[in-house]
Motif scaffolding. Structure first.
Motif, PDB file in Angstrom:
ATOM      1  N   VAL A  59       0.840  -1.202   0.000  1.00 36.30           N
ATOM      2  CA  VAL A  59       0.000   0.000   0.000  1.00 36.30           C
ATOM      3  C   VAL A  59       0.873   1.249   0.000  1.00 36.30           C
ATOM      4  N   ARG A  60       1.931   1.235   0.771  1.00 35.80           N
ATOM      5  CA  ARG A  60       2.852   2.383   0.823  1.00 35.80           C
ATOM      6  C   ARG A  60       3.454   2.648  -0.552  1.00 35.80           C
ATOM      7  N   ARG A  61       3.859   1.584  -1.234  1.00 34.38           N
ATOM      8  CA  ARG A  61       4.418   1.701  -2.577  1.00 34.38           C
ATOM      9  C   ARG A  61       3.384   2.239  -3.564  1.00 34.38           C
ATOM     10  N   ALA A  62       2.167   1.688  -3.503  1.00 32.22           N
ATOM     11  CA  ALA A  62       1.098   2.140  -4.404  1.00 32.22           C
ATOM     12  C   ALA A  62       0.758   3.609  -4.146  1.00 32.22           C
ATOM     13  N   ASP A  63       0.748   4.015  -2.889  1.00 35.86           N
ATOM     14  CA  ASP A  63       0.455   5.412  -2.558  1.00 35.86           C
ATOM     15  C   ASP A  63       1.581   6.342  -3.001  1.00 35.86           C
ATOM     16  N   ALA A  64       2.831   5.888  -2.878  1.00 31.88           N
ATOM     17  CA  ALA A  64       3.962   6.698  -3.341  1.00 31.88           C
ATOM     18  C   ALA A  64       3.896   6.865  -4.862  1.00 31.88           C
ATOM     19  N   LEU A  65       3.562   5.790  -5.554  1.00 26.76           N
ATOM     20  CA  LEU A  65       3.431   5.865  -7.002  1.00 26.76           C
ATOM     21  C   LEU A  65       2.258   6.771  -7.386  1.00 26.76           C
ATOM     22  N   ALA A  66       1.173   6.710  -6.627  1.00 27.08           N
ATOM     23  CA  ALA A  66       0.030   7.592  -6.874  1.00 27.08           C
ATOM     24  C   ALA A  66       0.433   9.050  -6.693  1.00 27.08           C
ATOM     25  N   TYR A  67       1.267   9.320  -5.694  1.00 30.27           N
ATOM     26  CA  TYR A  67       1.761  10.690  -5.489  1.00 30.27           C
ATOM     27  C   TYR A  67       2.573  11.142  -6.701  1.00 30.27           C
ATOM     28  N   VAL A  68       3.459  10.278  -7.187  1.00 30.24           N
ATOM     29  CA  VAL A  68       4.266  10.630  -8.363  1.00 30.24           C
ATOM     30  C   VAL A  68       3.348  10.921  -9.551  1.00 30.24           C
ATOM     31  N   CYS A  69       2.346  10.081  -9.761  1.00 28.66           N
ATOM     32  CA  CYS A  69       1.421  10.295 -10.878  1.00 28.66           C
ATOM     33  C   CYS A  69       0.678  11.619 -10.730  1.00 28.66           C
ATOM     34  N   ALA A  70       0.187  11.898  -9.531  1.00 24.66           N
ATOM     35  CA  ALA A  70      -0.593  13.122  -9.302  1.00 24.66           C
ATOM     36  C   ALA A  70       0.258  14.370  -9.454  1.00 24.66           C
ATOM     37  N   GLU A  71       1.522  14.277  -9.088  1.00 29.74           N
ATOM     38  CA  GLU A  71       2.405  15.447  -9.091  1.00 29.74           C
ATOM     39  C   GLU A  71       3.430  15.414 -10.222  1.00 29.74           C
ATOM     40  N   LEU A  72       3.219  14.540 -11.205  1.00 29.16           N
ATOM     41  CA  LEU A  72       4.218  14.354 -12.251  1.00 29.16           C
ATOM     42  C   LEU A  72       4.601  15.643 -12.976  1.00 29.16           C
ATOM     43  N   PRO A  73       3.644  16.483 -13.400  1.00 31.14           N
ATOM     44  CA  PRO A  73       4.066  17.717 -14.074  1.00 31.14           C
ATOM     45  C   PRO A  73       4.966  18.592 -13.193  1.00 31.14           C
ATOM     46  N   GLN A  74       4.623  18.720 -11.925  1.00 22.73           N
ATOM     47  CA  GLN A  74       5.426  19.527 -11.001  1.00 22.73           C
ATOM     48  C   GLN A  74       6.797  18.889 -10.762  1.00 22.73           C
ATOM     49  N   LEU A  75       6.802  17.569 -10.556  1.00 25.28           N
ATOM     50  CA  LEU A  75       8.075  16.874 -10.357  1.00 25.28           C
ATOM     51  C   LEU A  75       8.980  17.029 -11.579  1.00 25.28           C
TER      52      LEU A  75
ATOM     53  N   GLU B  24      10.491  20.521 -11.700  1.00 24.94           N
ATOM     54  CA  GLU B  24      11.563  20.716 -10.720  1.00 24.94           C
ATOM     55  C   GLU B  24      12.815  19.925 -11.086  1.00 24.94           C
ATOM     56  N   LEU B  25      12.629  18.689 -11.542  1.00 20.87           N
ATOM     57  CA  LEU B  25      13.774  17.829 -11.815  1.00 20.87           C
ATOM     58  C   LEU B  25      14.485  18.183 -13.124  1.00 20.87           C
ATOM     59  N   GLN B  26      13.795  18.805 -14.069  1.00 22.07           N
ATOM     60  CA  GLN B  26      14.422  19.197 -15.335  1.00 22.07           C
ATOM     61  C   GLN B  26      15.493  20.253 -15.137  1.00 22.07           C
ATOM     62  N   GLU B  27      15.383  20.999 -14.047  1.00 25.76           N
ATOM     63  CA  GLU B  27      16.346  22.068 -13.786  1.00 25.76           C
ATOM     64  C   GLU B  27      17.636  21.543 -13.181  1.00 25.76           C
ATOM     65  N   GLU B  28      17.685  20.293 -12.789  1.00 20.55           N
ATOM     66  CA  GLU B  28      18.869  19.727 -12.146  1.00 20.55           C
ATOM     67  C   GLU B  28      19.979  19.449 -13.150  1.00 20.55           C
TER      68      GLU B  28
ATOM     69  N   VAL C 237     -11.899   9.200 -21.301  1.00 24.34           N
ATOM     70  CA  VAL C 237     -11.163   8.198 -20.532  1.00 24.34           C
ATOM     71  C   VAL C 237      -9.762   8.759 -20.273  1.00 24.34           C
ATOM     72  N   PRO C 238      -9.375   8.866 -19.000  1.00 25.84           N
ATOM     73  CA  PRO C 238      -8.063   9.431 -18.684  1.00 25.84           C
ATOM     74  C   PRO C 238      -6.926   8.485 -19.043  1.00 25.84           C
ATOM     75  N   ARG C 239      -5.726   9.055 -19.092  1.00 25.85           N
ATOM     76  CA  ARG C 239      -4.524   8.300 -19.405  1.00 25.85           C
ATOM     77  C   ARG C 239      -3.550   8.410 -18.235  1.00 25.85           C
ATOM     78  N   CYS C 240      -2.742   7.391 -18.064  1.00 25.53           N
ATOM     79  CA  CYS C 240      -1.704   7.397 -17.040  1.00 25.53           C
ATOM     80  C   CYS C 240      -0.662   8.440 -17.432  1.00 25.53           C
ATOM     81  N   LEU C 241      -0.289   9.281 -16.489  1.00 26.74           N
ATOM     82  CA  LEU C 241       0.699  10.313 -16.769  1.00 26.74           C
ATOM     83  C   LEU C 241       2.105   9.746 -16.914  1.00 26.74           C
ATOM     84  N   LEU C 242       2.378   8.601 -16.300  1.00 31.08           N
ATOM     85  CA  LEU C 242       3.712   7.998 -16.402  1.00 31.08           C
ATOM     86  C   LEU C 242       3.891   7.224 -17.697  1.00 31.08           C
ATOM     87  N   THR C 243       2.884   6.437 -18.077  1.00 32.50           N
ATOM     88  CA  THR C 243       3.046   5.531 -19.215  1.00 32.50           C
ATOM     89  C   THR C 243       2.250   5.940 -20.448  1.00 32.50           C
ATOM     90  N   ASP C 244       1.365   6.888 -20.299  1.00 35.50           N
ATOM     91  CA  ASP C 244       0.469   7.353 -21.352  1.00 35.50           C
ATOM     92  C   ASP C 244      -0.490   6.263 -21.817  1.00 35.50           C
TER      93      ASP C 244
END
Length: 138
Positions: free
Chosen positions: A8-24, A27-31, A123-130
């Motif tokens: 569940v912790r892993r699934a929730d962490a992945l859900a966070y990444v999906c929900a915040e993918l544009p923001q992540l 931020e990470l592109q600037e590194e 129908v929505p699409r997955c932000l990670l895998t499209d």
């Protein structure tokens, strides 16, 4: 932590990444070097291929913390998520005469995010895998 809590912790962490993918991504592109972006790409590959996401999620968590985000990934997911029920708030329960509810889920069944459509929502699409999300009935 037992296996269920870890899953569940892993699934929730992945859900966070999906929900915040544009923001992540922003931020990470600037590194420099682009280690964070490479981790996001590896995570998308792991999800697409049905591989274990834990190693990449762990590295991304550490990477975010190393960059100054004290919570990383795991600090942003619910600590009591393993005790949550399976009923989605706002969805009709299995009551005689009630219509079935449609829900869209992660196409890889790796993420805990869901989408409840209303009206003619596309129908929505997955932000990670499209990939198109899977349609299920509650």
């Amino acid at each position: 932590m037992d296996d269920r809590q870890d899953m569940v912790r892993r699934a929730d962490a992945l859900a966070y990444v999906c929900a915040e993918l544009p923001q992540l991504r922003s931020e990470l592109q600037e590194e420099e070097p682009p280690d964070g972006m490479e981790l996001l790409d590896r995570l998308a590959g792991a999800v697409s291929n049905g591989a274990d996401t834990e190693p990449v999620l762990g590295r991304l968590h550490g990477h975010l913390q190393g960059g100054g985000d004290i919570l990383g990934l795991y600090g942003r997911v619910g600590h009591d998520s393993a005790s949550r029920g399976l009923h989605i708030s706002g969805a009709a329960r299995n009551v005689p005469g009630a219509s079935a509810e449609t829900v869209y889920l992660c196409p890889a069944r790796s993420c805990s995010r869901y989408f409840l459509p209303s009206g003619g929502d596309p129908v929505p699409r997955c932000l990670l895998t499209d990939q198109q999300l899977l349609r299920e009935t509650l």
